[in-house]
Design a protein around this motif. Sequence first.
Motif, PDB file in Angstrom:
ATOM      1  N   SER A 168      42.794  38.834  41.096  1.00  0.00           N
ATOM      2  CA  SER A 168      44.079  39.100  40.425  1.00  0.00           C
ATOM      3  C   SER A 168      44.159  38.339  39.108  1.00  0.00           C
ATOM      4  O   SER A 168      45.221  37.907  38.688  1.00  0.00           O
ATOM      5  CB  SER A 168      45.245  38.730  41.343  1.00  0.00           C
ATOM      6  OG  SER A 168      45.228  37.334  41.576  1.00  0.00           O
ATOM      7  N   GLY A 169      42.998  38.162  38.468  1.00  0.00           N
ATOM      8  CA  GLY A 169      42.960  37.458  37.177  1.00  0.00           C
ATOM      9  C   GLY A 169      43.363  38.374  36.037  1.00  0.00           C
ATOM     10  O   GLY A 169      44.070  39.373  36.232  1.00  0.00           O
TER      11      GLY A 169
ATOM     12  N   MET B 112      41.752  40.629  34.275  1.00  0.00           N
ATOM     13  CA  MET B 112      41.376  42.040  34.364  1.00  0.00           C
ATOM     14  C   MET B 112      41.991  42.707  35.599  1.00  0.00           C
ATOM     15  O   MET B 112      42.520  43.806  35.519  1.00  0.00           O
ATOM     16  CB  MET B 112      39.850  42.192  34.391  1.00  0.00           C
ATOM     17  CG  MET B 112      39.148  41.671  33.160  1.00  0.00           C
ATOM     18  SD  MET B 112      39.763  42.375  31.625  1.00  0.00           S
ATOM     19  CE  MET B 112      39.104  44.024  31.702  1.00  0.00           C
TER      20      MET B 112
ATOM     21  N   VAL C 298      44.041  41.633  45.596  1.00  0.00           N
ATOM     22  CA  VAL C 298      43.533  40.582  46.497  1.00  0.00           C
ATOM     23  C   VAL C 298      43.048  39.385  45.678  1.00  0.00           C
ATOM     24  O   VAL C 298      42.457  39.552  44.616  1.00  0.00           O
ATOM     25  CB  VAL C 298      42.328  41.121  47.313  1.00  0.00           C
ATOM     26  CG1 VAL C 298      41.795  40.065  48.274  1.00  0.00           C
ATOM     27  CG2 VAL C 298      42.696  42.384  48.060  1.00  0.00           C
ATOM     28  N   ASP C 299      43.313  38.178  46.197  1.00  0.00           N
ATOM     29  CA  ASP C 299      42.676  36.993  45.608  1.00  0.00           C
ATOM     30  C   ASP C 299      42.395  36.000  46.717  1.00  0.00           C
ATOM     31  O   ASP C 299      42.741  36.265  47.883  1.00  0.00           O
ATOM     32  CB  ASP C 299      43.542  36.392  44.476  1.00  0.00           C
ATOM     33  CG  ASP C 299      42.671  35.765  43.391  1.00  0.00           C
ATOM     34  OD1 ASP C 299      41.884  34.841  43.709  1.00  0.00           O
ATOM     35  OD2 ASP C 299      42.738  36.208  42.237  1.00  0.00           O
TER      36      ASP C 299
ATOM     37  N   ILE D  50      36.276  40.087  40.090  1.00  0.00           N
ATOM     38  CA  ILE D  50      36.233  38.630  40.335  1.00  0.00           C
ATOM     39  C   ILE D  50      35.268  37.996  39.332  1.00  0.00           C
ATOM     40  O   ILE D  50      34.774  38.668  38.430  1.00  0.00           O
ATOM     41  CB  ILE D  50      35.843  38.303  41.797  1.00  0.00           C
ATOM     42  CG1 ILE D  50      34.378  38.661  42.070  1.00  0.00           C
ATOM     43  CG2 ILE D  50      36.744  39.043  42.782  1.00  0.00           C
ATOM     44  CD1 ILE D  50      33.814  38.087  43.352  1.00  0.00           C
ATOM     45  N   PHE D  51      34.972  36.695  39.519  1.00  0.00           N
ATOM     46  CA  PHE D  51      34.101  35.985  38.573  1.00  0.00           C
ATOM     47  C   PHE D  51      32.789  36.718  38.342  1.00  0.00           C
ATOM     48  O   PHE D  51      32.263  37.374  39.241  1.00  0.00           O
ATOM     49  CB  PHE D  51      33.729  34.590  39.107  1.00  0.00           C
ATOM     50  CG  PHE D  51      34.907  33.738  39.454  1.00  0.00           C
ATOM     51  CD1 PHE D  51      35.963  33.609  38.576  1.00  0.00           C
ATOM     52  CD2 PHE D  51      34.968  33.068  40.664  1.00  0.00           C
ATOM     53  CE1 PHE D  51      37.055  32.828  38.886  1.00  0.00           C
ATOM     54  CE2 PHE D  51      36.057  32.281  40.993  1.00  0.00           C
ATOM     55  CZ  PHE D  51      37.103  32.165  40.104  1.00  0.00           C
TER      56      PHE D  51
ATOM     57  N   VAL E  58      30.926  39.494  48.293  1.00  0.00           N
ATOM     58  CA  VAL E  58      32.217  40.168  48.409  1.00  0.00           C
ATOM     59  C   VAL E  58      32.009  41.659  48.682  1.00  0.00           C
ATOM     60  O   VAL E  58      32.691  42.248  49.522  1.00  0.00           O
ATOM     61  CB  VAL E  58      33.055  39.916  47.128  1.00  0.00           C
ATOM     62  CG1 VAL E  58      34.286  40.812  47.081  1.00  0.00           C
ATOM     63  CG2 VAL E  58      33.465  38.456  47.061  1.00  0.00           C
TER      64      VAL E  58
ATOM     65  N   ASN F 178      33.930  45.829  37.903  1.00  0.00           N
ATOM     66  CA  ASN F 178      34.326  45.725  36.494  1.00  0.00           C
ATOM     67  C   ASN F 178      33.378  44.772  35.745  1.00  0.00           C
ATOM     68  O   ASN F 178      33.706  44.284  34.665  1.00  0.00           O
ATOM     69  CB  ASN F 178      35.777  45.219  36.418  1.00  0.00           C
ATOM     70  CG  ASN F 178      36.311  45.151  35.009  1.00  0.00           C
ATOM     71  OD1 ASN F 178      36.125  46.068  34.218  1.00  0.00           O
ATOM     72  ND2 ASN F 178      36.970  44.057  34.669  1.00  0.00           N
ATOM     73  N   THR F 179      32.208  44.509  36.316  1.00  0.00           N
ATOM     74  CA  THR F 179      31.291  43.568  35.659  1.00  0.00           C
ATOM     75  C   THR F 179      31.023  43.946  34.202  1.00  0.00           C
ATOM     76  O   THR F 179      30.955  45.128  33.864  1.00  0.00           O
ATOM     77  CB  THR F 179      29.946  43.479  36.411  1.00  0.00           C
ATOM     78  OG1 THR F 179      29.129  42.519  35.734  1.00  0.00           O
ATOM     79  CG2 THR F 179      29.199  44.809  36.430  1.00  0.00           C
ATOM     80  N   SER F 180      30.863  42.909  33.346  1.00  0.00           N
ATOM     81  CA  SER F 180      30.544  43.175  31.936  1.00  0.00           C
ATOM     82  C   SER F 180      29.051  43.152  31.703  1.00  0.00           C
ATOM     83  O   SER F 180      28.579  43.652  30.688  1.00  0.00           O
ATOM     84  CB  SER F 180      31.143  42.108  31.029  1.00  0.00           C
ATOM     85  OG  SER F 180      32.420  41.758  31.396  1.00  0.00           O
TER      86      SER F 180
ATOM     87  N   SER G 198      39.871  44.449  27.692  1.00  0.00           N
ATOM     88  CA  SER G 198      41.045  43.571  27.699  1.00  0.00           C
ATOM     89  C   SER G 198      41.812  43.685  26.378  1.00  0.00           C
ATOM     90  O   SER G 198      41.179  43.698  25.318  1.00  0.00           O
ATOM     91  CB  SER G 198      40.571  42.136  27.920  1.00  0.00           C
ATOM     92  OG  SER G 198      41.647  41.252  27.822  1.00  0.00           O
TER      93      SER G 198
HETATM   94  N1  LIG Z   1      38.002  39.081  30.366  1.00  0.00           N
HETATM   95  C1  LIG Z   1      37.523  40.175  29.777  1.00  0.00           C
HETATM   96  O1  LIG Z   1      37.785  40.442  28.591  1.00  0.00           O
HETATM   97  C2  LIG Z   1      36.684  41.136  30.570  1.00  0.00           C
HETATM   98  C3  LIG Z   1      36.471  42.425  30.065  1.00  0.00           C
HETATM   99  C4  LIG Z   1      35.725  43.340  30.838  1.00  0.00           C
HETATM  100  C5  LIG Z   1      35.205  42.947  32.065  1.00  0.00           C
HETATM  101  N2  LIG Z   1      35.424  41.655  32.510  1.00  0.00           N
HETATM  102  C6  LIG Z   1      34.866  41.309  33.824  1.00  0.00           C
HETATM  103  O2  LIG Z   1      35.923  41.339  34.786  1.00  0.00           O
HETATM  104  C7  LIG Z   1      35.679  40.373  35.813  1.00  0.00           C
HETATM  105  C8  LIG Z   1      36.879  39.467  35.937  1.00  0.00           C
HETATM  106  O3  LIG Z   1      37.126  38.824  34.713  1.00  0.00           O
HETATM  107  P1  LIG Z   1      38.538  38.132  34.395  1.00  0.00           P
HETATM  108  O4  LIG Z   1      38.510  37.820  32.939  1.00  0.00           O
HETATM  109  O5  LIG Z   1      39.654  38.922  34.957  1.00  0.00           O
HETATM  110  O6  LIG Z   1      38.389  36.762  35.228  1.00  0.00           O
HETATM  111  P2  LIG Z   1      39.531  35.791  35.751  1.00  0.00           P
HETATM  112  O7  LIG Z   1      38.898  34.474  35.901  1.00  0.00           O
HETATM  113  O8  LIG Z   1      40.769  35.928  34.919  1.00  0.00           O
HETATM  114  O9  LIG Z   1      39.896  36.370  37.203  1.00  0.00           O
HETATM  115  C9  LIG Z   1      39.025  36.359  38.298  1.00  0.00           C
HETATM  116  C10 LIG Z   1      39.878  36.285  39.548  1.00  0.00           C
HETATM  117  O10 LIG Z   1      39.060  36.560  40.674  1.00  0.00           O
HETATM  118  C11 LIG Z   1      39.472  35.715  41.738  1.00  0.00           C
HETATM  119  N3  LIG Z   1      38.409  35.631  42.738  1.00  0.00           N
HETATM  120  C12 LIG Z   1      37.265  34.911  42.678  1.00  0.00           C
HETATM  121  N4  LIG Z   1      36.534  35.094  43.797  1.00  0.00           N
HETATM  122  C13 LIG Z   1      37.231  35.963  44.571  1.00  0.00           C
HETATM  123  C14 LIG Z   1      37.016  36.548  45.851  1.00  0.00           C
HETATM  124  N5  LIG Z   1      35.925  36.250  46.561  1.00  0.00           N
HETATM  125  N6  LIG Z   1      37.942  37.409  46.337  1.00  0.00           N
HETATM  126  C15 LIG Z   1      39.047  37.695  45.626  1.00  0.00           C
HETATM  127  N7  LIG Z   1      39.314  37.156  44.411  1.00  0.00           N
HETATM  128  C16 LIG Z   1      38.429  36.299  43.897  1.00  0.00           C
HETATM  129  C17 LIG Z   1      39.777  34.404  41.045  1.00  0.00           C
HETATM  130  O11 LIG Z   1      40.567  33.543  41.840  1.00  0.00           O
HETATM  131  C18 LIG Z   1      40.492  34.901  39.776  1.00  0.00           C
HETATM  132  O12 LIG Z   1      41.891  35.016  39.987  1.00  0.00           O
HETATM  133  C19 LIG Z   1      34.369  39.689  35.443  1.00  0.00           C
HETATM  134  O13 LIG Z   1      33.312  40.329  36.098  1.00  0.00           O
HETATM  135  C20 LIG Z   1      34.282  39.922  33.929  1.00  0.00           C
HETATM  136  O14 LIG Z   1      32.963  39.903  33.469  1.00  0.00           O
HETATM  137  C21 LIG Z   1      36.158  40.769  31.804  1.00  0.00           C
END
Ligand SMILES: NC(=O)c1ccc[n+]([C@@H]2O[C@H](COP(=O)([O-])OP(=O)(O)OC[C@H]3O[C@@H](n4cnc5c(N)ncnc54)[C@H](O)[C@@H]3O)[C@@H](O)[C@H]2O)c1
Length: 373
Positions: free
Chosen positions: A10-11, A13, A31-32, A90-91, A100, A117-119, A143
């Motif tokens: 729930s970060g 993205m 879910v988080d 997620i991360f 996961v 949603n992996t980058s 984003s």
């Molecule tokens: N930030 C960007 O601009 C961007 C753009 C495109 C893709 N992405 C990809 O999206 C994904 C998430 O990035 P983000 O920036 O939202 O990260 P973020 O750190 O904001 O959010 C990640 C969330 O995942 C949660 N999490 C971790 N492990 C978990 C689990 N086992 N079960 C449930 N939740 C869990 C964390 O607590 C956190 O809230 C990554 O793979 C990233 O590469 C990011």
Amino acid sequence: MVNKIAVIGSGLMGSGIAYVSAWNGITVTMVDIKQEFIDKGMERLRTDVMTGIDKGKITMTQAEGLMSRLSATIDIEEAVKDADLVIEAIFENMEVKKEVFAKIDAAAPAHAILATNTSSLSIDELATATKRPDKFIGMHYFSPVPAMKLLELVIGDKTSAETIATAEAVGKTQGKTTVIAKNSPGFIVNRLLMPVMREAILMLERGEATKEEIDNAMLQVGKAPAGPFTLGDFVGLDIAYNAMSTLYREIGDCFKPPDTLKNLVESGAIGMKSKKGFYSYGADIVEPEAPKGADPNWIVERLNMPAVREAMILVDDDIANKEDIDMAMKLGASWPMGPFEMADKFGLDKIKEFLTKLESESGACYSVPKYLE
Ligand SMILES: NC(=O)c1ccc[n+]([C@@H]2O[C@H](COP(=O)([O-])OP(=O)(O)OC[C@H]3O[C@@H](n4cnc5c(N)ncnc54)[C@H](O)[C@@H]3O)[C@@H](O)[C@H]2O)c1
């Protein structure tokens, strides 16, 4: 038909993906791992809703409808057990994501599609954590998710046509324009953005132009939304460095991050968020370097050419088609024109000539792609 989506993470993205889904009539469970992270995600989502209301884009009734379609939990099995589509955000860590996905695969219904949603991670490798690689796909959002129109669909070796069609339909429902890329490093947008930033830094290192001259040329002549140094500082140099390092590792030397970038990141100067990157954003005013007098037209051609070349390689390697590449760069990177539109404007013969000369001066990273032969 996708009626229910489970969004894992729930970060930044995840909450954005949940928002565009619920806003467009889909039931979503987010879910988080901890309640406090869920609370943060829900807070971010409410802020997006309030912004929509303030801007007059959402009525109070629509906002209530949106929120009624949303729920959140720390119980992943419970969230995915009746989902038609699970989107993981997620991360960015291969091992954690695979763990996961194994859990999701065991608990989700047989018909459910699993998306990531992996980058930067391989879709094919992530799919091995499940027993349904045909129902596995990359859904790469940009984003901020509510504002960015692009959705890159990343297709693995085993992804079925039905899975692609369903992901396309979901993207459309969420208000996104979808493009298709085969699983490959950086997909489309990052693969083409990195050569521009890399070339800009190399141009700076060679002393051919100052960063102000380069940024101004790309802004004024190139009509880009921001010059590469300003853009890098805005996005975060750590993120740019990681993206470039992944391409370097997986494709080779032509993506090697320049020392200037590496040194800035290692010294903690990662852009606006640290108040220092290529430029300074703190109280200390740094005088710009004296201009080198570089021709802005030359700067733009010299920086765009490697990205146009890379776009042609994507077509040569059958990773994406011209139309999708142009669309991806316009919507995902706000380029005023796609690389193939640029190529048409410039003339394919002139590009071939430009690259032939560059290759003879600077080596194989500028070789003429098959596309031009
Ligand atoms: N930030 C960007 O601009 C961007 C753009 C495109 C893709 N992405 C990809 O999206 C994904 C998430 O990035 P983000 O920036 O939202 O990260 P973020 O750190 O904001 O959010 C990640 C969330 O995942 C949660 N999490 C971790 N492990 C978990 C689990 N086992 N079960 C449930 N939740 C869990 C964390 O607590 C956190 O809230 C990554 O793979 C990233 O590469 C990011």
